[in-house]
Write a protein that holds these residues in place. Sequence first.
Motif, PDB file in Angstrom:
ATOM      1  N   ILE A   1      46.391  52.300  42.550  1.00 39.47           N
ATOM      2  CA  ILE A   1      45.666  51.032  42.645  1.00 39.47           C
ATOM      3  C   ILE A   1      44.892  50.954  43.956  1.00 39.47           C
ATOM      4  O   ILE A   1      43.736  50.504  43.992  1.00 39.47           O
ATOM      5  CB  ILE A   1      46.640  49.840  42.525  1.00 39.47           C
ATOM      6  N   LYS A   2      45.493  51.427  45.037  1.00 40.49           N
ATOM      7  CA  LYS A   2      44.801  51.409  46.327  1.00 40.49           C
ATOM      8  C   LYS A   2      43.583  52.323  46.308  1.00 40.49           C
ATOM      9  O   LYS A   2      42.506  51.956  46.794  1.00 40.49           O
ATOM     10  CB  LYS A   2      45.762  51.830  47.445  1.00 40.49           C
ATOM     11  N   LEU A   3      43.730  53.510  45.735  1.00 39.56           N
ATOM     12  CA  LEU A   3      42.608  54.450  45.663  1.00 39.56           C
ATOM     13  C   LEU A   3      41.486  53.911  44.778  1.00 39.56           C
ATOM     14  O   LEU A   3      40.300  54.099  45.066  1.00 39.56           O
ATOM     15  CB  LEU A   3      43.095  55.801  45.132  1.00 39.56           C
TER      16      LEU A   3
ATOM     17  N   ALA B   1      47.082  36.898  36.835  1.00 33.26           N
ATOM     18  CA  ALA B   1      46.064  37.632  37.593  1.00 33.26           C
ATOM     19  C   ALA B   1      46.124  37.274  39.074  1.00 33.26           C
ATOM     20  O   ALA B   1      45.997  38.144  39.942  1.00 33.26           O
ATOM     21  CB  ALA B   1      44.679  37.335  37.032  1.00 33.26           C
ATOM     22  N   LYS B   2      46.335  36.001  39.373  1.00 29.35           N
ATOM     23  CA  LYS B   2      46.412  35.562  40.768  1.00 29.35           C
ATOM     24  C   LYS B   2      47.650  36.130  41.450  1.00 29.35           C
ATOM     25  O   LYS B   2      47.593  36.546  42.615  1.00 29.35           O
ATOM     26  CB  LYS B   2      46.431  34.034  40.835  1.00 29.35           C
ATOM     27  N   GLU B   3      48.765  36.177  40.737  1.00 29.89           N
ATOM     28  CA  GLU B   3      50.006  36.722  41.293  1.00 29.89           C
ATOM     29  C   GLU B   3      49.904  38.227  41.536  1.00 29.89           C
ATOM     30  O   GLU B   3      50.617  38.778  42.379  1.00 29.89           O
ATOM     31  CB  GLU B   3      51.170  36.441  40.337  1.00 29.89           C
ATOM     32  N   ASN B   4      49.036  38.892  40.783  1.00 30.14           N
ATOM     33  CA  ASN B   4      48.855  40.346  40.889  1.00 30.14           C
ATOM     34  C   ASN B   4      47.383  40.646  41.171  1.00 30.14           C
ATOM     35  O   ASN B   4      46.752  41.441  40.470  1.00 30.14           O
ATOM     36  CB  ASN B   4      49.307  41.027  39.596  1.00 30.14           C
ATOM     37  N   ALA B   5      46.860  40.007  42.207  1.00 30.24           N
ATOM     38  CA  ALA B   5      45.416  40.012  42.456  1.00 30.24           C
ATOM     39  C   ALA B   5      44.848  41.413  42.679  1.00 30.24           C
ATOM     40  O   ALA B   5      43.798  41.753  42.127  1.00 30.24           O
ATOM     41  CB  ALA B   5      45.088  39.109  43.642  1.00 30.24           C
ATOM     42  N   ASP B   6      45.507  42.240  43.495  1.00 31.27           N
ATOM     43  CA  ASP B   6      44.989  43.588  43.765  1.00 31.27           C
ATOM     44  C   ASP B   6      44.901  44.400  42.478  1.00 31.27           C
ATOM     45  O   ASP B   6      43.899  45.083  42.223  1.00 31.27           O
ATOM     46  CB  ASP B   6      45.881  44.317  44.772  1.00 31.27           C
ATOM     47  N   LEU B   7      45.944  44.326  41.685  1.00 30.75           N
ATOM     48  CA  LEU B   7      45.973  45.049  40.413  1.00 30.75           C
ATOM     49  C   LEU B   7      44.897  44.525  39.469  1.00 30.75           C
ATOM     50  O   LEU B   7      44.152  45.302  38.858  1.00 30.75           O
ATOM     51  CB  LEU B   7      47.355  44.906  39.776  1.00 30.75           C
ATOM     52  N   ALA B   8      44.795  43.214  39.354  1.00 27.96           N
ATOM     53  CA  ALA B   8      43.815  42.617  38.444  1.00 27.96           C
ATOM     54  C   ALA B   8      42.388  42.952  38.858  1.00 27.96           C
ATOM     55  O   ALA B   8      41.535  43.242  38.015  1.00 27.96           O
ATOM     56  CB  ALA B   8      44.012  41.102  38.392  1.00 27.96           C
ATOM     57  N   ARG B   9      42.119  42.922  40.167  1.00 27.94           N
ATOM     58  CA  ARG B   9      40.769  43.250  40.650  1.00 27.94           C
ATOM     59  C   ARG B   9      40.372  44.659  40.239  1.00 27.94           C
ATOM     60  O   ARG B   9      39.243  44.903  39.807  1.00 27.94           O
ATOM     61  CB  ARG B   9      40.706  43.115  42.177  1.00 27.94           C
ATOM     62  N   VAL B  10      41.307  45.594  40.369  1.00 31.06           N
ATOM     63  CA  VAL B  10      41.019  46.987  40.021  1.00 31.06           C
ATOM     64  C   VAL B  10      40.793  47.148  38.524  1.00 31.06           C
ATOM     65  O   VAL B  10      39.830  47.785  38.086  1.00 31.06           O
ATOM     66  CB  VAL B  10      42.168  47.906  40.494  1.00 31.06           C
ATOM     67  N   LEU B  11      41.665  46.560  37.720  1.00 37.04           N
ATOM     68  CA  LEU B  11      41.571  46.741  36.275  1.00 37.04           C
ATOM     69  C   LEU B  11      40.331  46.080  35.681  1.00 37.04           C
ATOM     70  O   LEU B  11      39.863  46.483  34.612  1.00 37.04           O
ATOM     71  CB  LEU B  11      42.832  46.200  35.593  1.00 37.04           C
TER      72      LEU B  11
ATOM     73  N   LEU C   1      38.530  36.606  41.571  1.00 35.10           N
ATOM     74  CA  LEU C   1      39.542  37.384  42.280  1.00 35.10           C
ATOM     75  C   LEU C   1      39.006  37.907  43.610  1.00 35.10           C
ATOM     76  O   LEU C   1      39.701  37.871  44.631  1.00 35.10           O
ATOM     77  CB  LEU C   1      40.012  38.549  41.407  1.00 35.10           C
ATOM     78  N   LYS C   2      37.769  38.388  43.613  1.00 38.01           N
ATOM     79  CA  LYS C   2      37.178  38.926  44.839  1.00 38.01           C
ATOM     80  C   LYS C   2      37.046  37.860  45.914  1.00 38.01           C
ATOM     81  O   LYS C   2      37.163  38.148  47.107  1.00 38.01           O
ATOM     82  CB  LYS C   2      35.800  39.528  44.539  1.00 38.01           C
ATOM     83  N   GLU C   3      36.795  36.624  45.495  1.00 37.11           N
ATOM     84  CA  GLU C   3      36.562  35.549  46.457  1.00 37.11           C
ATOM     85  C   GLU C   3      37.840  34.795  46.813  1.00 37.11           C
ATOM     86  O   GLU C   3      37.798  33.719  47.407  1.00 37.11           O
ATOM     87  CB  GLU C   3      35.492  34.601  45.921  1.00 37.11           C
TER      88      GLU C   3
END
Length: 211
Positions: free
Chosen positions: A34-36, A118-128, A180-182
């Motif tokens: 997810i980070k990559l 999505a908000k609780e898992n924001a990094d994951l949701a942004r990527v997907l 999510l980005k904002e």
Amino acid sequence: MICNFYEVVDAMATERKADRRVAYTKLALREALIKLMQDQHISGITVKSICDLADVNRSTFYLHYRDQYDLLKQIEQEVMASVRERLLQAPTSLADEADVSGIGPITLEAMTKILEYAKENADLARVLLSENCDYAFQHDIMELTQLVALLPNGSLDARMRDYIVTYGINGCVALAEKWLKEGTVEEPADFAKLILQVLYFGTSSFARERK
């Protein structure tokens, strides 16, 4: 008998430790991918880069996944299962009202639950939801929520329906990705209403509200 009892206890303890190690390893690999993917498309990421970031041996990686695509697929399946569970907690019947809480194949409460996840898992949701993931997942999540369900009367031909579905998917994904980005400034319930209003009534509905 006593010896057998302690042997069983020791075996159970060993198994629990092994399960925890596996869970930790999978979590580390998942977080690394997810980070990559925050900066790279999945096609440009290698198993080596995932393992280096997660500090996991490649031989260990291959015990659980075939390649980076298999890892991503399993993450997507977990997300789909979580979203499905959220949807089951929401009412499925639609109110006969003249606002977005009762229009379309998904209720306002159900959409809110999805955005809360999505908000609780924001990094994951942004990527997907980003262009670094594959379009198939975005289509699958929209189908699961029935957010872009086709007209039941079949009045449109297949080509026109395909245009509408494409518009619905891309529009919803773009809105959610921007939110999510904002930093998810709007509350999930408020943003859910915005998405449903745009999708089912169009942008002109906001102009009518101001009159």
